[in-house]
Structure formats: structure tokens, C-alpha cells
Scaffold this motif. Structure first.
Motif, PDB file in Angstrom:
ATOM      1  N   GLN A   1       0.815  -1.208   0.000  1.00 44.38           N
ATOM      2  CA  GLN A   1       0.000   0.000   0.000  1.00 44.38           C
ATOM      3  C   GLN A   1       0.852   1.263   0.000  1.00 44.38           C
ATOM      4  O   GLN A   1       0.407   2.322  -0.443  1.00 44.38           O
ATOM      5  CB  GLN A   1      -0.935   0.000   1.213  1.00 44.38           C
ATOM      6  CG  GLN A   1      -2.048  -1.038   1.113  1.00 44.38           C
ATOM      7  CD  GLN A   1      -2.884  -1.127   2.375  1.00 44.38           C
ATOM      8  OE1 GLN A   1      -2.719  -0.328   3.288  1.00 44.38           O
ATOM      9  NE2 GLN A   1      -3.777  -2.092   2.429  1.00 44.38           N
TER      10      GLN A   1
ATOM     11  N   GLN B   1     -12.115  12.036   5.273  1.00 41.53           N
ATOM     12  CA  GLN B   1     -10.987  12.340   4.391  1.00 41.53           C
ATOM     13  C   GLN B   1     -10.608  11.129   3.546  1.00 41.53           C
ATOM     14  O   GLN B   1     -10.385  11.247   2.338  1.00 41.53           O
ATOM     15  CB  GLN B   1      -9.784  12.788   5.224  1.00 41.53           C
ATOM     16  CG  GLN B   1      -8.544  13.085   4.398  1.00 41.53           C
ATOM     17  CD  GLN B   1      -7.373  13.515   5.263  1.00 41.53           C
ATOM     18  OE1 GLN B   1      -7.484  13.540   6.488  1.00 41.53           O
ATOM     19  NE2 GLN B   1      -6.267  13.855   4.647  1.00 41.53           N
ATOM     20  N   ASP B   2     -10.552   9.965   4.172  1.00 39.46           N
ATOM     21  CA  ASP B   2     -10.254   8.737   3.428  1.00 39.46           C
ATOM     22  C   ASP B   2     -11.574   8.128   2.979  1.00 39.46           C
ATOM     23  O   ASP B   2     -12.151   7.298   3.660  1.00 39.46           O
ATOM     24  CB  ASP B   2      -9.463   7.753   4.293  1.00 39.46           C
ATOM     25  CG  ASP B   2     -10.141   7.489   5.628  1.00 39.46           C
ATOM     26  OD1 ASP B   2     -10.975   8.316   6.042  1.00 39.46           O
ATOM     27  OD2 ASP B   2      -9.844   6.462   6.268  1.00 39.46           O
TER      28      ASP B   2
ATOM     29  N   ALA C   1     -13.889   5.888   2.002  1.00 39.53           N
ATOM     30  CA  ALA C   1     -13.813   4.423   1.942  1.00 39.53           C
ATOM     31  C   ALA C   1     -14.815   3.899   0.918  1.00 39.53           C
ATOM     32  O   ALA C   1     -16.018   3.852   1.172  1.00 39.53           O
ATOM     33  CB  ALA C   1     -14.092   3.824   3.315  1.00 39.53           C
TER      34      ALA C   1
ATOM     35  N   MET D   1     -10.748   0.007  -2.396  1.00 38.56           N
ATOM     36  CA  MET D   1     -10.683   1.318  -1.730  1.00 38.56           C
ATOM     37  C   MET D   1     -10.822   2.475  -2.733  1.00 38.56           C
ATOM     38  O   MET D   1     -10.359   3.575  -2.503  1.00 38.56           O
ATOM     39  CB  MET D   1      -9.385   1.464  -0.942  1.00 38.56           C
ATOM     40  CG  MET D   1      -9.228   0.466   0.189  1.00 38.56           C
ATOM     41  SD  MET D   1     -10.555   0.540   1.417  1.00 38.56           S
ATOM     42  CE  MET D   1     -10.264   2.151   2.151  1.00 38.56           C
TER      43      MET D   1
ATOM     44  N   ARG E   1      -9.572   2.683  -5.849  1.00 43.23           N
ATOM     45  CA  ARG E   1      -8.298   2.994  -6.496  1.00 43.23           C
ATOM     46  C   ARG E   1      -8.449   3.352  -7.966  1.00 43.23           C
ATOM     47  O   ARG E   1      -7.540   3.926  -8.559  1.00 43.23           O
ATOM     48  CB  ARG E   1      -7.336   1.831  -6.335  1.00 43.23           C
ATOM     49  CG  ARG E   1      -7.752   0.556  -7.044  1.00 43.23           C
ATOM     50  CD  ARG E   1      -6.838  -0.620  -6.696  1.00 43.23           C
ATOM     51  NE  ARG E   1      -5.456  -0.292  -6.944  1.00 43.23           N
ATOM     52  CZ  ARG E   1      -4.425  -1.020  -6.489  1.00 43.23           C
ATOM     53  NH1 ARG E   1      -4.676  -2.060  -5.711  1.00 43.23           N
ATOM     54  NH2 ARG E   1      -3.195  -0.694  -6.784  1.00 43.23           N
TER      55      ARG E   1
ATOM     56  N   GLY F   1      -8.826  11.283  -6.340  1.00 41.50           N
ATOM     57  CA  GLY F   1      -9.232  11.674  -4.987  1.00 41.50           C
ATOM     58  C   GLY F   1     -10.528  12.470  -4.989  1.00 41.50           C
ATOM     59  O   GLY F   1     -11.420  12.238  -4.160  1.00 41.50           O
TER      60      GLY F   1
ATOM     61  N   ARG G   1     -13.469  10.135  -5.741  1.00 41.20           N
ATOM     62  CA  ARG G   1     -13.821   9.310  -4.579  1.00 41.20           C
ATOM     63  C   ARG G   1     -14.634  10.113  -3.572  1.00 41.20           C
ATOM     64  O   ARG G   1     -15.611   9.616  -3.013  1.00 41.20           O
ATOM     65  CB  ARG G   1     -12.553   8.763  -3.917  1.00 41.20           C
ATOM     66  CG  ARG G   1     -11.880   7.654  -4.688  1.00 41.20           C
ATOM     67  CD  ARG G   1     -10.897   6.882  -3.815  1.00 41.20           C
ATOM     68  NE  ARG G   1      -9.790   7.722  -3.363  1.00 41.20           N
ATOM     69  CZ  ARG G   1      -8.645   7.861  -4.018  1.00 41.20           C
ATOM     70  NH1 ARG G   1      -8.475   7.235  -5.182  1.00 41.20           N
ATOM     71  NH2 ARG G   1      -7.674   8.616  -3.542  1.00 41.20           N
ATOM     72  N   GLN G   2     -14.219  11.348  -3.331  1.00 40.88           N
ATOM     73  CA  GLN G   2     -14.924  12.177  -2.355  1.00 40.88           C
ATOM     74  C   GLN G   2     -16.349  12.457  -2.798  1.00 40.88           C
ATOM     75  O   GLN G   2     -17.276  12.457  -1.980  1.00 40.88           O
ATOM     76  CB  GLN G   2     -14.182  13.497  -2.143  1.00 40.88           C
ATOM     77  CG  GLN G   2     -12.897  13.377  -1.339  1.00 40.88           C
ATOM     78  CD  GLN G   2     -13.131  12.831   0.054  1.00 40.88           C
ATOM     79  OE1 GLN G   2     -13.041  11.640   0.305  1.00 40.88           O
ATOM     80  NE2 GLN G   2     -13.445  13.705   0.979  1.00 40.88           N
TER      81      GLN G   2
END
Length: 575
Positions: free
Chosen positions: A206, A419-420, A422, A471, A473, A477, A480-481
Motif C-alpha cells: 500500500q 478524508q479517506d 472508503a 478502496m 483505487r 481523490g 472518490r470524495q
């Protein structure tokens, strides 16, 4: 025994069928020695000076040996299929129990242990249980019944020769049992270390980008090699103990054979036994010896399985500390009043995160929590979601202590964007629909539009059916958000929690997410954690936290005029 009683016994029908096949296998195998004795005696008669025709009975005996071999092979096949099916179904139950216990259990437990440790329990520990279950199911009944059957036929043929085996073989029991106990102890150490290696590998893959950027290849290879060497060392310890069983049984079998040969030679000389009896006994030993060896090594395998079972029960027996109180009630749809009244909290390691925090968020109000790292901001969200319970004070929603609300109904009133972001290894559509299981296509698309995600989703190969990847990928970013935001939007919860939701985004992506958030947050109680003060300027109120306490509370303009902690944060960022 407990695992067998609670998980394997529920599939008893498969094991009963396997046991019946094992019994049939044992009967066929046990008959070999006696049938061989009769055939040899018939052959001795043919070898005499008078030439005679082969009697029909001898042909029948030879045919019966062939039939016994066919019956034994078919019964072995059935035993393997039935027992493997029962064991595999029990293993599925064990894995489901472990996963359920972790998923339904305390968040603190998952957060405290490296993920590799849990992965190891699901793969390596379960493999050890599967191997032990299969060996016991396939070898225990078959081995015991075959050995008993063989000894009965041996007693019928020649009880004196059989007595030699009954005297010598029990000598091996004590060292075999002692080795099994050592195997169990070392297996526990080995299984724990496998979890550490699994975590190390997951971490290495990772963080591949950082490894390349900082030239850490040699460092990572050295870490991995140390883990592999330790794994090899522990494995060899288990293997050494396990390998000692076969030589012990081999020596015991050799001593038994020497005793039988010596006694047979003396008794034949005395005319007290026949060559047929001797050949029958040797044939019976040939059948029993592999079963005795398998039973001898079975203890070591069972001890390894026992060590794995201990680790299974560590998970399934752990009572969650954060659970619905006996009188907890579902809260229904809330208006969104959130209150912290002199709340204190310390993590299990003793670190104090909150030291008397108090504030109220009214329905429809947007409140930003700002402050340095370690001030306790994320802890506020954890307590509000009731992932932890405060050590002092009260956290309430609509005036009701969260301890008095069922966890499911409490969290159904909250949407979280972290923030992450998922995302799960499923389609874009499925990831959005996780916010409200069973949502319609129209609802999913409406949520994506509200999150400014619809256009980029359609541009993906497959559109809403495009895979997000592990996740998320496969997405950037910002993408994903916005998928995570769409998931919160489709939930339509009255309380929205934004934990550094835009901190990792570039200016353009942040602007799109902030625009979507602004529309969705209207009429909802919104709590925002952010380090970028540009993100919180528009909040109705800003609570400045330091060392687990609220040191300032007000709008951006008011706090700037105070020239206090908030102003220092702003000046620090501007500088």
C-alpha cells in the motif's frame, strides 16, 4: 471439543455418512489379513507333492479379496466427500462467526490491531482448523475402526503374536502426546507471527509510492526478510516436533516386527503355528501400520487446530463494551439537536482526548471544529456515532443520551464523509446505494447529480456499472470524495458529519465538492472538522478546540475580532 460441539456437530449428517463409509472401509481392510491367511494355506496345499486342481474355494477367496478392494476404494471416496463437505460447511460457519463478531463488535478493537492480524485469523487459522478437521474426520474413525478390526482378526488367527503388538505399541503413546502439546504451544506463536507478516506485506504494497519516492526498497526488503526468517524459524520448530512422531512410530513398529519374527520362527520350529498364520499376521500389520502412523501424527495436527481454535474464540467470545443498553429505544427521525455536556474521554491507552467539552448544535446549524492535531476533534465524531462511550459527561441527540438510543437508529440519522473516502471493490452504483440499501436507480442518479458526480460517472467506461476498485483505487481523490458524498446524500440523514472531507483535494476538486456540500447541508445539522480555515469561514459557528476543550466559540468575524486562538490559527495559515 468446544468447537466440534458448537460448529462441526451442526453438520452431523455429513459426518454420520462419512463415518458409515469409514466403517465399511475398515471392515474391508480388516478382512485382508484373514483372507490372506486362508489363501496362503490353500497355496500351501497346492505346493504339496501330490498335484491337485485349484479348488473352487480358493478362486472364491481370491475373488473376495478383489471385491473387498473395490468396496474399500468406493467407501474411501464416499468418506472423503462426505467428511470434506461437513468440514467445509463448518469452516464457513466459523469464518462467518468471526467476521460477524468483529463487524458487530467494538470499533476500538479493530482500530487497535493491525489488519494483517485479522486477515491471518481468517486465512491461516482457518486453514489450520480445516486441516485438523479433515484429518480427524477422515483418519480418526477409519483409523480406530481399522486397528480394532485388524486386532480382532489377528486375535482369531494367532493371539500370541497379537500380544506382542499389544505390549510394544503402547510404549509410543506418552512421547507422541507430549510432542502434541509442544506443537500446540508453538503453533500459537507461529500463527501470531503470520499475522505480523501479513500486516507487513499489506503495508509494503500500500505504501509502494512512498517506498519508491524515498528509496526505501532495501529497508523494506530487510524488514520483509526478517519477517520471513522468523516465520521459517517458528515453522521449523513446529515441523521438528511433528516430524519426531513418525520415527517414534517407526521404531515401535520395527521392534514389534522383530518380536513377531522371532516368536514366529520359534513357534514354527515347535509346530505351534503355520506359515499361513504368519503371512496373515504380517498382512494385517501392513494394513494397520499406516493407520497407526496416521493416528500418531493426528495428535500434532489436532493440537495445531486447537491453537487456531483458541484464537477463534478470542474473537467470538469477546463481549462488546459498546452495546445497546437493556432499555435502549430506537429514536426515529431526529430534528438534529446535538449536545456535548462536560464530556470527558480517554482512549484505552490512557491518552485523554476530551477534558470537559461542552457545546450545543441546533437543528440546521453548521458548526466547524478547528484546532491543532490532537485537540480531540475526531473524538467528537467517534463519540457522537457511539463508536466509543465517554468516560464522563453526556453526549445527546434531541435531548436523549446516546447511551439510551439503539446504535442502529442513532447512526441511521447520520451521514459521514471522511478524508479517506472508503469505497468498496464494487460498482459505482453499488457504492452510492450503500448509503441506503435498496435505493432506486432514480435515487442513486439524483444523489450523484447533487454531489456533482453524475457527469464524470457517465464518462467512465461502464458508467454507473464501472468498478470503483479496491478502496476506490480506479478513481481520483476528488471523484472518490464525490462518490462518498453521494452516498451521504442518498442517506438523507438529518445530521451530517464532515471529517476533513476536502483536505486532500486540489482547488478545482475542492470547489466542486464544497459546492455540492453547500446545497446538501441546507436544513441539516452539519458538523465540520477541517484544518483549512477557508473551508469553515461560512459556518454559522466555529468552535476552537485546544487540549480537549473548547476555548472559543463564535462566527468567523466575531472570532477574528477577539484576536485569540482562532486569529492565531488564521494568521499561522496565512503566513
Amino acid at each position: 471439543m468446544r468447537l466440534a460441539r458448537e460448529r462441526f456437530a451442526t453438520h452431523w449428517r455429513w459426518f454420520v455418512a462419512g463415518t458409515l463409509c469409514a466403517a465399511l472401509t475398515s471392515i474391508a481392510a480388516a478382512s485382508y489379513g484373514y483372507l490372506l491367511k486362508l489363501v496362503v494355506e490353500g497355496l500351501e496345499a497346492l505346493a504339496g507333492p501330490d498335484k491337485v486342481e485349484v479348488p473352487t474355494s480358493l478362486w472364491w477367496l481370491i475373488a473376495i479379496i478383489g471385491v473387498a478392494a473395490v468396496v474399500r476404494s468406493l467407501a474411501l471416496y464416499g468418506m472423503t466427500i462426505f467428511n470434506n463437505t461437513g468440514v467445509q460447511r463448518a469452516v464457513v460457519d466459523i469464518q462467518a462467526d468471526q467476521f460477524g463478531a468483529l463487524t458487530d463488535g467494538d470499533f476500538a478493537r479493530i482500530a487497535a490491531e493491525a489488519s494483517g492480524g485479522f486477515v491471518s485469523r481468517f486465512i491461516n487459522d482457518v486453514n489450520a482448523l480445516r486441516d485438523a478437521g479433515l484429518r480427524i474426520a477422515n483418519n480418526l474413525t477409519k483409523g480406530i475402526l481399522t486397528v480394532i478390526g485388524v486386532f480382532i482378526t489377528m486375535l482369531v488367527m494367532d493371539w500370541k503374536l497379537t500380544l506382542v503388538l499389544l505390549v510394544i505399541y503402547p510404549i509410543a503413546f506418552a512421547p507422541v502426546l507430549a510432542l502434541g502439546n509442544r506443537v500446540r504451544k508453538r503453533s500459537r506463536q507461529s500463527q501470531r507471527q503470520i499475522g505480523e507478516v501479513t500486516s507487513l506485506l499489506g503495508e509494503a504494497f500500500q505504501s509502494a509510492r512512498v517506498v519508491k519516492a524515498y528509496g526505501l526498497e532495501d529497508y523494506q526488503k530487510a524488514r520483509a526478510e526478517r519477517g520471513f526468517v522468523e516465520r521459517s524459524r517458528l515453522f521449523l520448530k513446529v515441523l521438528t516436533d511433528r516430524a519426531a512422531v513418525d520415527p517414534i512410530l517407526e521404531i515401535t513398529g520395527g521392534l514389534a516386527l522383530v518380536g513377531i519374527l522371532a516368536l514366529t520362527a520359534w513357534r514354527i520350529a515347535q509346530g505351534d503355528t503355520s506359515l499361513g498364520n504368519f503371512v496373515g499376521i504380517v498382512g494385517a500389520i501392513a494394513v494397520a501400520a499406516p493407520e497407526l502412523r496416521a493416528l500418531g501424527t493426528l495428535n500434532s495436527v489436532a493440537q495445531e487446530g486447537g491453537a487456531a481454535a483458541d484464537r477463534v474464540f478470542e474473537i467470538t467470545d469477546a463481549a462488546p463494551e459498546i452495546a445497546d443498553a437493556p432499555g435502549a429505544q430506537p429514536i426515529g427521525f431526529v430534528t438534529g439537536t446535538v449536545a456535548f455536556d462536560n464530556v470527558r474521554f480517554a482512549y484505552p491507552d490512557g491518552t485523554e482526548a476530551l477534558k470537559g467539552l461542552s457545546f450545543i448544535a441546533n437543528p440546521g446549524e453548521t458548526i466547524a471544529l478547528v484546532g491543532p492535531s490532537g485537540a480531540g476533534k475526531s473524538t467528537v465524531f467517534n463519540l457522537l456515532l457511539r463508536l466509543y462511550d465517554p468516560t464522563g459527561g453526556v453526549v445527546s441527540v434531541d435531548g436523549t443520551n446516546v447511551r439510551d438510543i439503539t446504535g442502529a437508529s442513532l447512526r441511521s440519522n447520520m451521514g459521514l464523509v471522511a478524508q479517506d473516502a472508503a469505497l468498496f471493490d464494487d460498482t459505482i452504483r453499488a457504492n452510492i446505494a450503500l448509503g441506503r440499501l435498496g435505493a432506486s436507480e432514480a435515487d442513486i442518479e439524483a444523489a450523484a447529480r447533487a454531489a456533482n458526480a453524475h457527469d464524470f460517472i457517465l464518462a467512465l467506461p461502464g458508467g454507473y456499472d464501472a468498478p470503483a476498485g479496491e478502496m476506490g483505487r480506479n478513481l481520483s481523490g476528488g471523484q472518490r470524495q464525490r462518490i462518498a458524498l453521494a452516498r451521504a446524500i442518498i442517506r438523507a440523514a438529518p445530521i451530517l458529519l464532515l471529517d476533513e472531507a476536502t483536505s486532500a483535494l486540489d482547488a478545482e476538486s475542492e470547489a466542486k465538492v464544497q459546492d455540492a456540500l453547500a446545497g446538501f447541508a441546507k436544513g441539516r445539522t452539519t458538523l465540520i472538522i477541517a484544518h483549512r480555515l477557508s473551508t469553515v469561514r461560512a459556518a454559522d459557528r466555529i468552535i476552537v478546540m485546544e487540549d480537549g476543550r473548547a476555548v472559543e466559540d463564535g462566527s468567523h468575524g466575531v472570532l477574528m475580532e477577539k484576536n485569540g486562538a482562532y486569529r492565531r490559527l488564521v494568521d499561522l495559515q496565512l503566513s
